[in-house]
Design a protein around this motif. Structure first.
Motif, PDB file in Angstrom:
ATOM      1  N   SER A  10       0.825  -1.215   0.000  1.00 30.72           N
ATOM      2  CA  SER A  10       0.000   0.000   0.000  1.00 30.72           C
ATOM      3  C   SER A  10       0.858   1.264   0.000  1.00 30.72           C
ATOM      4  N   GLY A  43      -0.235   3.647  -2.784  1.00 36.24           N
ATOM      5  CA  GLY A  43      -0.787   4.876  -2.229  1.00 36.24           C
ATOM      6  C   GLY A  43       0.195   6.025  -2.201  1.00 36.24           C
ATOM      7  N   GLU A  46      -9.109   9.101  -3.899  1.00 33.84           N
ATOM      8  CA  GLU A  46      -9.072   7.640  -3.886  1.00 33.84           C
ATOM      9  C   GLU A  46      -8.202   7.129  -2.732  1.00 33.84           C
ATOM     10  N   TYR A  47      -7.072   7.821  -2.519  1.00 31.83           N
ATOM     11  CA  TYR A  47      -6.208   7.450  -1.400  1.00 31.83           C
ATOM     12  C   TYR A  47      -6.949   7.628  -0.076  1.00 31.83           C
ATOM     13  N   THR A  99     -10.165   7.575   0.453  1.00 32.89           N
ATOM     14  CA  THR A  99     -11.199   6.541   0.574  1.00 32.89           C
ATOM     15  C   THR A  99     -10.616   5.235   1.102  1.00 32.89           C
ATOM     16  N   SER A 100      -9.458   4.856   0.581  1.00 34.67           N
ATOM     17  CA  SER A 100      -8.847   3.585   0.985  1.00 34.67           C
ATOM     18  C   SER A 100      -8.456   3.580   2.460  1.00 34.67           C
ATOM     19  N   VAL A 127      -7.090  -1.891   3.220  1.00 30.09           N
ATOM     20  CA  VAL A 127      -6.476  -0.716   2.592  1.00 30.09           C
ATOM     21  C   VAL A 127      -5.759  -1.113   1.308  1.00 30.09           C
ATOM     22  N   THR A 128      -4.936  -2.142   1.399  1.00 26.15           N
ATOM     23  CA  THR A 128      -4.159  -2.592   0.238  1.00 26.15           C
ATOM     24  C   THR A 128      -5.069  -3.081  -0.880  1.00 26.15           C
ATOM     25  N   SER A 186      -8.212  -2.328  -1.498  1.00 25.30           N
ATOM     26  CA  SER A 186      -8.979  -1.237  -2.112  1.00 25.30           C
ATOM     27  C   SER A 186      -8.106  -0.392  -3.036  1.00 25.30           C
ATOM     28  N   GLN A 187      -6.851  -0.163  -2.667  1.00 27.84           N
ATOM     29  CA  GLN A 187      -5.959   0.623  -3.527  1.00 27.84           C
ATOM     30  C   GLN A 187      -5.624  -0.126  -4.809  1.00 27.84           C
TER      31      GLN A 187
END
Length: 476
Positions: A336, A340, A352-353, A355-356, A391-392, A394-395
């Motif tokens: 991430s 990210g 987008e970042y 959101t994650s 997190v990872t 979603s990114q």
């Protein structure tokens, strides 16, 4: 080569930042004990929220803006004065709010809360973001290294008994403050004076605020574990989790050093319209961090159960299982960090970042409520891994339309296979021999040899890339 040099400088400094606590951790764990270590973790977790509120997203924003204007001395200087003026204003506000909160709501640990306030002051004078934007990592590393070593000496000479918790907190905060102040003399010749009327600090407020949201939400699930453990479990449980977390973060620092180096590098390419260069940097960086994060994750897991109580002391038996459970974040955060910090942020895909990391923060709260009550420190470790996974994931989904995920993961199976073989062998060795310094070195060496042989047998591309870099280096 400049990127490699900056990575080595930053990785070296990040390692130093973690090595000093690792050197002091066994000593402090035994002198203060799990309960007092827990008090430090708890009070520091609260002050972290306040200095992050004051700093907003200025570290990331300032880094990126300086990188954008790197070749224009006047604009670079105007950016510095405006961003730093804003930082002083917001940090001062956070400092006042923190003091009000301590005096109105703190019924226990008030003395320690006040000592922790030094961290907020240190944040106000932190200009490391400027030099990071210039990709001048040597400056920050050399000066701060001397300060860190001085703090190490002070800890061993001043903190002697269980009554010295206040002195320990003071040394940690003061070293951060002094380290930040030592960067200011290097501004001479690096910037020019700009009229105060042209600073316009508040024009930086909104874009910094946009970056503050992902910054604070990221910290929520890094700090929330400590706050919730402090409330829902015992200070000793929190002490075990905090010390185990430091060990995991030491290993992680080696990997995530690429993020700080690559952000200004990629941002500068993006500003020049070199989209192909941005993508190639992403593929190379992802392959590199995978190659080093996977063996570090498996290696730490292989020795965790015995290493924890041996390194930290008899009061920290629980730390071994916490290290084992939390170790997967080394790989998850490494990935991430690339998708990210090294891609979404420098190319200005901040929403987008945000959101994650918001997904990670919210899931961490839920996981903590479900797991801490039943499993304590182990539950907090599992919650951390779960939130970092989301997190990872979603990114990776967010970049699927612009980045080839097949190309991104092309070599990963080789690293995972070699890492698992290494884990099996090292874990078996660890289970049949006692944990000593000599045996620990043996396990590390055996693990490294097995992993390297695996890379050779699977013909991993990272070996070719390393060979090319060495040839370039020796040809100069």
């Amino acid at each position: 080569m400049k990127v490699i040099k900056n990575y080595l400088y930053n990785a070296g400094y990040q390692i130093l930042n973690m090595i000093i606590p690792l050197i002091t951790v066994p000593y402090i764990s035994r002198v203060l004990g799990a309960h007092d270590v827990g008090i430090n973790e708890y009070t520091n977790a609260w002050v972290t929220f306040f200095y992050l509120m004051g700093q907003m997203g200025i570290t990331l924003y300032g880094n990126r803006e300086v990188a954008y204007h790197r070749d224009d001395l006047y604009e670079r200087s105007r950016t510095f004065w405006g961003v730093e003026a804003l930082q002083l204003l917001t940090v001062s506000s956070a400092f006042v709010l923190y003091l009000v909160a301590v005096f109105l709501f703190s019924t226990t640990f008030k003395e320690f809360f006040l000592l922790q306030a030094i961290w907020i002051i240190a944040t106000g004078v932190d200009i490391s973001w400027y030099f990071m934007g210039l990709e001048e990592f040597r400056i920050t590393v050399v000066r701060n290294t001397l300060v860190k070593i001085a703090s190490l000496i002070l800890i061993f000479t001043v903190v002697k008994t269980s009554n010295d918790l206040g002195k320990y907190i003071l040394i940690l905060g003061a070293s951060q403050l002094v380290g930040n102040l030592t960067l200011w003399p290097y501004l001479r010749g690096n910037i020019v004076w700009v009229s105060i009327k042209k600073w316009h600090p508040f024009k930086h407020f909104y874009p910094s605020l946009l970056l503050f949201i992902p910054t604070i939400t990221t910290q929520v699930y890094l700090v929330l574990n400590r706050l919730m453990l402090g409330r829902m479990s015992t200070q000793a449980d929190l002490g075990n989790f905090g010390q185990a977390d430091k060990i995991v973060k030491f290993v992680l620092a080696v990997v995530t050093a690429t993020g700080t180096v690559m952000l200004p590098h990629v941002a500068n390419k993006f500003a020049k319209g070199d989209i192909k260069g941005v993508r190639n940097s992403l593929y190379s960086s992802f392959n590199f961090v995978s190659a080093i994060a996977i063996p570090m994750m498996f290696g730490l897991m292989a020795i965790a159960k015995k290493f924890g109580p041996w390194f930290l002391g008899r009061e920290f038996v629980l730390a071994g299982s916490v290290i084992f459970l939390e170790a997967p974040i080394i790989l998850l955060i490494a990935w991430s960090n690339v998708t990210g910090t090294q891609y979404l942020m420098p190319v200005n895909r901040v929403k987008e970042y945000t959101t994650s990391v918001t997904i990670g923060a919210l899931s961490n709260v839920i996981f903590n409520f479900v797991l801490i009550g039943k499993y304590g420190a182990n539950g907090a470790a599992i919650a951390t891994v779960g939130s970092e996974f989301l997190v990872t994931a979603s990114q990776l989904w967010m970049i699927h339309s612009t980045i080839s995920r097949r190309k991104l993961f092309r070599e990963t199976w080789k690293y995972l296979f070699c890492g698992m073989v290494m884990f099996i062998v090292v874990n078996r060795i660890c289970s049949v021999i006692n944990m000593t310094v000599a045996n620990l070195i043996l396990e590390v060496v055996v693990g490294a040899i097995i992993y390297l042989l695996g890379l050779i047998l699977t013909k991993a591309s990272i070996l070719d890339e390393a060979q090319k870099l060495l040839k370039k280096r020796t040809s100069k």
